[in-house]
Design an enzyme around this catalytic site. Structure first.
Site, PDB file in Angstrom:
ATOM      1  N   GLU D  35       0.853  -1.198   0.000  1.00 54.92           N
ATOM      2  CA  GLU D  35       0.000   0.000   0.000  1.00 54.92           C
ATOM      3  C   GLU D  35       0.883   1.239   0.000  1.00 54.92           C
ATOM      4  O   GLU D  35       1.187   1.813   1.034  1.00 54.92           O
ATOM      5  CB  GLU D  35      -0.929  -0.009   1.219  1.00 54.92           C
ATOM      6  N   LYS D 166      -1.962 -13.763  18.817  1.00 50.96           N
ATOM      7  CA  LYS D 166      -2.557 -13.521  17.492  1.00 50.96           C
ATOM      8  C   LYS D 166      -4.069 -13.660  17.465  1.00 50.96           C
ATOM      9  O   LYS D 166      -4.633 -14.041  16.443  1.00 50.96           O
ATOM     10  CB  LYS D 166      -1.909 -14.448  16.455  1.00 50.96           C
ATOM     11  N   ASP D 242       7.444 -11.897  13.044  1.00 48.94           N
ATOM     12  CA  ASP D 242       6.269 -12.719  12.799  1.00 48.94           C
ATOM     13  C   ASP D 242       5.080 -11.756  12.731  1.00 48.94           C
ATOM     14  O   ASP D 242       4.488 -11.382  13.741  1.00 48.94           O
ATOM     15  CB  ASP D 242       6.081 -13.715  13.954  1.00 48.94           C
ATOM     16  N   HIS D 337      -7.784  10.780  -2.670  1.00 47.42           N
ATOM     17  CA  HIS D 337      -8.379   9.547  -3.147  1.00 47.42           C
ATOM     18  C   HIS D 337      -8.555   9.555  -4.653  1.00 47.42           C
ATOM     19  O   HIS D 337      -8.286   8.582  -5.340  1.00 47.42           O
ATOM     20  CB  HIS D 337      -9.734   9.306  -2.463  1.00 47.42           C
TER      21      HIS D 337
END
Lengths: 347, 347, 347, 347
Positions: D35, D166, D242, D337
């Protein structure tokens, strides 16, 4: 402001057979409620407790009452230093708290720092009182001491909601608030069949599907039960408790296992906030109820409140088991509902 | 089982000035509680409502009552097909539900599929009843219809906890359960100073630190308030409600803004489960209270219950605003606590 | 700002046999991860899928992409009126959204009102794109339209966090965001024994104790699994996804049943946000991976993304089943850990 | 299984000026992401850090790594006795843990009892390793010791999900897991205006409406931020972490205050799980990145990992502040945008 009263119908359920590290007794308990089907439901559970070899095994795991204050620090380094300093002089904090009450004893504290906001969650034992006022008063003293002795922190709030009182959160179950009681019962397969008209497997499966997965999908927080809130409300009202504490009190976990046809069934209630002294408990119907429950005879401070918490938890198991059993059986429920509905004005 | 009663002291607070899409009135409200400091606190809030130009502006945003059933499907494809079929024949479901009650009307349903478990959450309007029994009975009928007409699904539970009744979850606020009421008040700076002894900025800051961030750190779920539970319990007991619904009823949000010194203060209560008929509400003290509240005069079904919900929400604002104001002021609180503690037996 | 790259090792796992309403195929899938034990673990699950009669049964239950805008209304009545007006002219909103993109189609919206704050959560289908940018652009257009046509509301934020993107919340699972996929497998008892060295009963019990109750006690929100996040991260990286969406993607539910020794095992993933076009997916390793996965051949818009979501979900099942099986067996795990640890520098 | 790699584009952002109890430096940091708009956004935040007198003030509040094991006790009394026994012989547990690793040191444990299920959550410091494997190995040893020495308990699972790794839960923020870092910045009003094109009041209001209330309404759990997950993912990938640990890592709180026009802005990240040794970190791009970040020079065990955690947290603040500022300004966002969308294939 003219005064009158709300009258909540009350019945005694039992006897409930209880064994464990706090109570070894057969006791009847009062339930005050507008929802009358609660009584026969709890009564069926009580009957089962006397059919179980050890009755309901109740384990008091922990007790403490908490209040979190909110401080506004100059910045996070200041808040961090404050925590380190307060940790180092914890015995001084205990002395400050002790000055506020004969019964409240500071046993620890934890902290949260969010930016410049510092939350200190003080933990106390409070004898036979539920302790709301005691811990607030003690926290007032602690707040005053901190504002005097720690540089760079200002008053935020005497309660910072990290306590947490009467809100649905996770902190109470994780760090402890109120009495933590686990209740268990072991029922032979034939008793499950004859009294509950169901099987251990059906109850265990229902518990997974409904209480665990159903509540999870609903976005539940530390809640996996059918209706602890109903039982606690009725028990709390009948014994003069601050019944708004059912909000966190009802955050508990039902766990059931099918053991070769026998049923293992347990209710874990980590946040039972109850007392046997203060406010409504010292006179009138609540005082009578507490006396009849054997909660006036404790020898050490806290004995009465611990007994009361165990009785509350055992009552919850009675009602929870009975409702879950009923919900395994579609026919039984439809019948009960129809009978019930017919007698009301809502149809 | 010998019967008696719990007696909860009750006082009338008010008048509270309310305007909005449901109530435009000045009304006094009853609060039944063992915690007597609640009365003067709520009374201070009521006094403020008469000082605000529009009083408390109360907006009823939504209403519905729900029950989720749990079905066990052969597998997820079967569950998925079932949902599509039921969606396609929604009018048939409405007809089935209509047979169960004159008042319950099915207005929609949503689903959750977890593996082979299928949860259907039916949404109804239930007239002036809170609707617990109505929606259970209607769901019984729907369950029976589904088991007959949908292949590959079996009975799981008449209630799958995705409803969710009396548990701390997120689903009720997101999908709606009970009445959703927003209450707001706008107070001039001088009123905030003279009556609450604080400032708009102090209240807004406290709300962020305590109600929003404090509860968040505690692992709260859709809860950002100081003590909605206290007010709701007292209001529910005084009007014969099923007070265990404070568990979800207390999951609401306080939002405050400092508008150039004036105070904007709001309480959003998305899950108010109240009724004016059924159980305790038809006779005795609760019937009297409902009559005095003007909740016997509604012309359309539901008018009375909607009015009651708005009165409950306005009462919550009174008590919430008063407590938050007090907590901005360390001196005031310490004084109040000391005065209070001195009169109890716990010290 | 000098550019370089992070290189994440990738392996292909499979083939995985998948049947269902979207994919009927045997497919190998790529996993990019620094945690190499993930590969053999997922591979064991893949092997099981080819041992099951129907393979992994994958059901795509729903798809939509959302963005919530935040508006500041004059007050709640204004917000409430705005919602009613927008609901009445929904087709106009659809037309406005359609102008922003050839692919984004507005299919609904929901609202939250908290005091004077109004959140509108717009729901779209977005073809083969994950849709983050599409729905933001469409929401920009909708925001502009609303600010022009609705009196009394002001801009709050183009994203009000009620969407919710990449945060741990309940709303996505309840209202839908991304692809909702359920995966299931049915394994004969002897396969469970020979390949997984365990029993259906052991896996079902572990799932209840660890995934359901363990996560609940931790204050989990709509999460009951062992390590969906590990599988999703590896799959997302390997296919060029915005891997931060594992935050909500990993909020899923494992449900297992012991069916007379056979194992029923399912993974429900309601929030899979994936796309096959946009950003990294159009060239390089990710484009190659998507082509090899058969995610370039869809005939209708969205076919490719739906296929990809199903492959991701099936991969999750492979890894989840394998790890849970391993955790039922203390010996196996201790051995694996020791072997693994010995090869690292951390001991 | 043929091997290849996912290539994630990486750029260095900075320099970021950081002061505090762990890092006092100006450092550039790498972000690996698909991104690309993340880079200029984070860069704008970095630029602000050099405009602030003390830069970003970063406070490391705590560090620990955890693993919870699940034991099945005969009943709750047995579980309760086990906890008391283990508490009494904590030094023996420390010795057992110490045998498993040179670096892992057991510093405490907490418990949860739910019925007959006993969860023990062991807390360790793990030097410069994130510690997943270390604490699993140590817990294996502890499990073996407990099964040998405590009567009435059986193996449940080496990980009971009360760790929690997680998954989106509350326990990590409350009890601690990973590094707890608070980052703060104080910006003069004119810098806010000139660089961010907004005001302190606008950012503080947006934070309340969007991050606090918006996430709360979504049923968020201990999360109040715009996009910590984006920044953490990019930082974790670039440094060989991780990255699935962004699930809990992203559960943090943004708090902002308008101080007479100046902006106080803070990001609290209580669950940063990072390491500078193990797996991908010892060679290749990640080793290079860690060296360039100064995370190879620590003198005491843990120095490098602590530095890395602080750099991660400071990076999060840069990106969070920049995005929030942009979202206060509707015009700026629409423009950005549109520009961004035009360059993609999705329109």
């Amino acid at each position: 402001m003219n005064e009158t009263a709300a009258i909540v119908p009350m019945r005694w359920i039992g006897p409930i057979r209880i064994t464990g590290n706090t109570v070894n007794d057969e006791v009847s308990v009062p339930l005050a409620t507008f929802e009358s089907p609660l009584w026969p439901s709890a009564q069926r559970g009580a009957r089962l407790s006397t059919a179980a070899e050890r009755g309901i095994v109740a384990t008091l795991v922990d007790e403490r009452m908490t209040r979190s204050i909110l401080l506004r620090a100059d910045d996070a380094p200041t808040a961090h230093r404050a925590v380190r300093q307060l940790t180092a002089e914890f015995d001084r904090l205990q002395a400050v708290a002790a000055e506020s009450s004969r019964y409240a004893r500071l046993i620890g504290f934890t902290r949260q720092i969010a930016g410049n906001l510092l939350f200190l969650r003080f933990e106390f034992v409070t004898g036979d009182a539920a302790g709301h006022n005691m811990v607030t008063l003690a926290s007032d003293h602690l707040m005053e001491h901190i504002l005097k002795t720690i540089p760079g922190v200002r008053y935020g709030s005497i309660s910072g909601n990290y306590c947490t009182d009467k809100k649905a959160t996770a902190v109470n179950g994780i760090l402890g608030r109120g009495k933590n009681v686990v209740t268990e019962i072991l029922l032979p397969a034939d008793t499950v069949a004859s009294t509950l008209h169901t099987t251990a497997a059906a109850i265990a499966d229902l518990n997974v599907g409904k209480n665990l997965i159903g509540t999870l999908l609903a976005g539940g927080i530390r809640s996996a039960n059918a209706h602890y809130a109903n039982l606690l409300l009725a028990f709390y009202l009948a014994t003069g408790q601050d019944a708004a504490n059912i909000v966190e009190g009802s955050q508990g976990v039902t766990h059931a296992e099918d053991r070769d046809g026998d049923l293992y069934f347990s209710c874990t209630l980590p946040n039972l906030i109850v007392g046997t002294t203060g406010n409504a408990k010292n006179q009138g119907f609540a005082a009578d109820a507490l006396a009849r429950l054997g909660c006036r005879e404790g020898r050490a401070p806290g004995d009465n409140a611990r007994r009361l918490a165990v009785l509350a938890a055992a009552t919850v198991l009675c009602g929870e088991l009975s409702l879950l059993a009923a919900q395994t059986n579609p026919g039984e429920l439809m019948h009960a509902h129809l009978k019930y509905e017919r007698s009301t004005a809502t149809k």
